[in-house]
Design an enzyme around this catalytic site. Structure first.
Site, PDB file in Angstrom:
ATOM      1  N   PRO A  27      61.368  84.711 -55.668  1.00 41.25           N
ATOM      2  CA  PRO A  27      60.113  84.091 -55.223  1.00 41.25           C
ATOM      3  C   PRO A  27      60.053  82.626 -55.662  1.00 41.25           C
ATOM      4  CG  PRO A  27      59.713  86.179 -56.338  1.00 41.25           C
ATOM      5  CD  PRO A  27      61.131  85.827 -56.587  1.00 41.25           C
ATOM      6  N   CYS A  29      57.319  79.453 -55.342  1.00 41.15           N
ATOM      7  CA  CYS A  29      56.025  78.945 -54.888  1.00 41.15           C
ATOM      8  C   CYS A  29      56.209  77.679 -54.055  1.00 41.15           C
ATOM      9  CB  CYS A  29      55.123  78.656 -56.079  1.00 41.15           C
ATOM     10  SG  CYS A  29      54.569  80.140 -56.938  1.00 41.15           S
ATOM     11  N   ALA A  61      54.947  84.020 -55.302  1.00 41.72           N
ATOM     12  CA  ALA A  61      53.821  84.641 -55.997  1.00 41.72           C
ATOM     13  C   ALA A  61      52.563  84.484 -55.160  1.00 41.72           C
ATOM     14  CB  ALA A  61      53.631  83.991 -57.364  1.00 41.72           C
ATOM     15  N   GLN A 103      55.783  89.056 -53.921  1.00 38.56           N
ATOM     16  CA  GLN A 103      55.436  89.118 -55.341  1.00 38.56           C
ATOM     17  C   GLN A 103      53.923  88.971 -55.464  1.00 38.56           C
ATOM     18  OE1 GLN A 103      56.132  85.763 -58.189  1.00 38.56           O
ATOM     19  NE2 GLN A 103      57.652  87.152 -59.078  1.00 38.56           N
ATOM     20  N   TYR A 190      51.646  84.219 -66.870  1.00 37.03           N
ATOM     21  CA  TYR A 190      50.534  84.555 -65.993  1.00 37.03           C
ATOM     22  C   TYR A 190      49.805  85.785 -66.544  1.00 37.03           C
ATOM     23  CZ  TYR A 190      52.758  81.053 -63.082  1.00 37.03           C
ATOM     24  OH  TYR A 190      53.305  79.881 -62.633  1.00 37.03           O
ATOM     25  N   ARG A 238      58.672  91.834 -62.300  1.00 40.55           N
ATOM     26  CA  ARG A 238      59.315  90.685 -62.965  1.00 40.55           C
ATOM     27  C   ARG A 238      58.721  90.528 -64.347  1.00 40.55           C
ATOM     28  NH1 ARG A 238      61.048  84.616 -61.126  1.00 40.55           N
ATOM     29  NH2 ARG A 238      62.891  85.828 -60.541  1.00 40.55           N
ATOM     30  N   LEU A 312      70.127  80.140 -63.158  1.00 39.71           N
ATOM     31  CA  LEU A 312      71.354  79.341 -63.152  1.00 39.71           C
ATOM     32  C   LEU A 312      72.589  80.179 -62.813  1.00 39.71           C
ATOM     33  CD1 LEU A 312      70.791  76.792 -66.065  1.00 39.71           C
ATOM     34  CD2 LEU A 312      70.428  76.507 -63.608  1.00 39.71           C
ATOM     35  N   ARG A 335      66.762  77.911 -56.525  1.00 40.91           N
ATOM     36  CA  ARG A 335      67.076  76.549 -56.081  1.00 40.91           C
ATOM     37  C   ARG A 335      68.467  76.434 -55.459  1.00 40.91           C
ATOM     38  NH1 ARG A 335      63.999  73.544 -61.095  1.00 40.91           N
ATOM     39  NH2 ARG A 335      63.308  75.642 -61.606  1.00 40.91           N
TER      40      ARG A 335
END
Length: 385
Positions: A27, A29, A61, A103, A190, A238, A312, A335
């Site tokens: 996920p 954002c 999310a 999510q 969160y 998660r 990573l 990414r």
């Protein structure tokens, strides 16, 4: 992929869902929704990953209440009206051979902030001036996320029950929209994570104090969502496997949590870390390639539950090694696939798959097979794709 030679491209069946490979788009954002509604941006953003060959695409999310958004630009599923704009995204992703999940989360004391490119700070007067006022944040205790952040309202037990109901309502809407997977966001500081962490949770009632009490909100939440989310559909959670702060959650705490989550019907633990913030000495490891894989490995071994590794992971060989060593069942990329949405296709070539374009739409597969031949590779069989 047919005739798979690698674990990365071997299918995985979870409940009633079979993923064509082990590659998951994590996920991410986008901060591009309006009043919780996804729009034109989200269609190409999410479907490109399905077209690129990922086995599972997880949508960003998505807030279960309006106050649960991180920012004014976050997607939501607190209303039945939010369902319809999601359907074309789901339909397109599935038509390209990917499963798609969502999510569901609540930002808690990290809510009411500006978008990352606008500073990622608590909303203030400047934001009011352009129509994005702040709102009251909530948490397990009246403890600010960090210095200079607003103090959240400490949730009452009735309010806790109301939020669990909101998560259930959002899960029902996710099913109605057609999602294959729901992931509950219990990480990164969160709301659900903040109940787990002794750094953020200093309650003295049934929802704080002991390890069992700090887990209570998360376990009640999962139990309730699992009851309304169809049994044949997978449920992911998660977690931040460690808080990364002295006095915070440890990996042992997360293994204990994972055992409980498994007993409640959770299928996969998605292992991230950190995000709790606040004062204290950091114990986070350096951000090196695969720095969170050991968390997924330990949870998988000690809690005997499927795990997803993230953080990573960039090369096909690295992903394949993680699976070969039994450290995780799924590999999540973020990414890396923003940079290259066709990473799965390139990985299939790098790992020697017989036909990297086997499940690709013929409009791409035909030409890429011919291109492979012109570059000196053995052309793959010409199939319908």
């Amino acid at each position: 992929m047919s005739d798979t030679k690698s674990l990365l491209f071997s299918p995985l069946t979870i409940k009633g869902l079979t993923l064509k490979n082990r590659i998951v788009v994590a996920p991410m954002c986008q901060y591009s929704a309006i009043d919780g509604f996804v729009g034109d941006w989200h269609i190409p953003h999410l479907t490109q990953f399905a077209l690129g060959g990922a086995g599972l695409v997880l949508m960003e999310a998505t807030a279960v209440t309006a106050e649960g958004r991180i920012s004014h630009g976050c997607s939501g599923l607190w209303s039945d009206d939010h369902v319809e704009p999601l359907r074309p995204i789901i339909r397109m992703a599935q038509s390209y051979g990917a499963a798609i999940g969502i999510q569901l989360g609540h930002a808690g004391r990290k809510a009411s902030t500006s978008r990352p490119w606008d500073g990622e700070a608590p909303l203030g007067d400047a934001d009011v001036a352009h129509g994005e006022p702040p709102w009251q944040t909530v948490g397990p205790s009246a403890i600010a996320f960090d210095e200079g952040w607003p103090v959240p309202h400490a949730l009452t037990t009735n309010e806790i029950a109301g939020l669990i109901n909101a998560w259930c309502d959002a899960a029902r809407r996710a099913h109605a929209a057609g999602f294959d997977v729901v992931e509950i966001h219990m990480a990164h500081g969160y709301l659900a994570h903040s109940f787990l962490s002794p750094i953020a949770n200093q309650r003295t009632d049934a929802y704080g104090g002991s390890e069992d009490n700090c887990m209570r909100f998360g376990l009640e939440l999962v139990e309730a969502v699992r009851a309304v989310w169809p049994q044949e559909k997978p449920l992911f959670v998660r977690v931040s496997a460690i808080d990364g702060k002295v006095g915070g959650l440890t990996l042992d705490n997360t293994v204990t949590l994972a055992k409980h989550l498994k007993s409640l019907g959770v299928d996969v633990i998605d292992c991230s870390s950190g995000g709790i913030s606040g004062s204290g000495i950091s114990t986070m490891p350096p951000r090196a390639p695969g720095y969170q894989v050991d968390y997924a490995s330990t949870v998988r071994r000690d809690a005997e539950i499927k795990t997803q590794a993230v953080g990573l992971i960039t090369s096909p060989a690295q992903a394949e090694t993680i699976l070969t060593l039994g450290a995780a069942d799924l590999i999540a990329l973020a990414r890396e696939v923003l940079s290259d949405p066709h990473w799965p296709r390139h990985a299939a070539r790098a790992l020697g798959e017989t036909d990297p374009y086997a499940d690709m739409p013929i409009q791409y597969a035909h030409w890429l097979r011919r291109r492979a031949g012109s570059h000196g590779e053995t052309p793959s069989p010409r199939r319908s794709g």
